[in-house]
Scaffold this motif. Structure first.
Motif, short mmCIF file in Angstrom:
data_model
loop_
_atom_site.label_atom_id
_atom_site.label_comp_id
_atom_site.label_asym_id
_atom_site.label_seq_id
_atom_site.Cartn_x
_atom_site.Cartn_y
_atom_site.Cartn_z
N GLU A 96 0.83 -1.09 -0.20
CA GLU A 96 -0.01 0.22 0.07
C GLU A 96 0.79 1.33 -0.08
OE1 GLU A 96 -2.05 -0.34 3.76
OE2 GLU A 96 -3.31 -2.22 2.99
N ARG A 97 2.12 1.25 0.52
CA ARG A 97 2.74 2.76 0.80
C ARG A 97 4.13 2.55 0.27
NH1 ARG A 97 0.54 5.12 4.85
NH2 ARG A 97 -0.94 4.37 6.09
N SER A 98 4.68 1.66 -0.27
CA SER A 98 6.10 1.58 -1.06
C SER A 98 5.92 2.36 -2.25
CB SER A 98 6.70 0.26 -1.16
OG SER A 98 7.78 0.18 -1.87
N GLU B 186 2.90 2.83 9.56
CA GLU B 186 1.79 3.31 8.82
C GLU B 186 1.56 4.69 8.63
OE1 GLU B 186 -0.59 1.44 12.05
OE2 GLU B 186 -0.70 -0.29 11.21
N THR C 37 5.10 6.98 3.76
CA THR C 37 4.68 6.47 2.51
C THR C 37 6.13 6.46 1.59
OG1 THR C 37 3.98 8.52 2.02
CG2 THR C 37 2.46 7.02 2.55
N PHE D 235 9.11 5.43 3.52
CA PHE D 235 8.50 3.97 4.17
C PHE D 235 9.70 3.07 3.64
CE2 PHE D 235 6.53 0.10 3.11
CZ PHE D 235 5.90 -0.22 4.20
#
Length: 184
Positions: free
Chosen positions: A63-65, A123, A126, A130
């Motif tokens: 989701e964030r990479s 969390e 990003t 991240f």
């Protein structure tokens, strides 16, 4: 005859209860665990929540990479460790052994687990930020899994557990090497 039956039952009860503990006070492996020692059971009980946390943190990467490399490593971890969780959960059920919650036994954090603060930190990140935090954290988490697997390789008896542990050592060492090459 009436007095002999209760005494025989009492003798049987004492014999059964005496067999339910060991000299060390540790619980024996549950009955019906062909080839499974307490080391094998403990390994699965600890590795399941360890893997579940790997999957949780790997899902964050998807989701964030910002990195295709991080996303690819995360996808490999999710696929391999999800299958291993199912296998070990099945063993625990067949051995009538309880699975431990992700927080560890009796609410204490298990060694090798990522702290809730570290997860919360991920969390809140990003992109490249991240990735810089995720790579070393995942490498360390995987190293702890390798250590757990090596322990059961030397102390376990269940052939399938030892085969899985050897796979974990090989696969996670390869992932650690890939991650470490990116960090350097």
């Amino acid at each position: 005859m009436r007095r002999r039956l209760p005494m025989a039952l009492l003798g049987l009860l004492v014999w059964v209860l005496a067999g339910c503990s060991t000299a060390t006070g540790a619980a024996p492996a549950p009955q019906g665990t062909p080839g499974a020692s307490q080391a094998d059971i403990t390994f699965s009980q600890q590795m399941v929540p360890h893997h579940q946390q790997s999957i949780q943190v790997a899902n964050l990467a998807s989701e964030r990479s910002a990195s295709e490399f991080v996303k690819a490593i995360a996808a490999k971890i999710i696929k391999a460790e999800s299958a291993e969780v199912q296998t070990m959960t099945g063993w625990l059920q067949s051995w009538n052994a309880a699975a431990l919650p992700a927080a560890g036994h009796a609410g204490h954090s298990m060694p090798g687990m990522i702290t809730s603060g570290q997860v919360a930190g991920l969390e809140n990140l990003t992109g490249a930020e991240f990735d810089r935090a995720w790579l070393p954290l995942m490498a360390e988490h995987l190293r702890n899994g390798v250590t757990m697997a090596k322990t059961v390789l030397s102390s376990g008896e269940h052939a399938e557990t030892k085969a899985l542990a050897q796979e974990i050592v090989e696969n996670q060492t390869a992932a650690i090497d890939e991650i470490t090459a990116r960090i350097s």
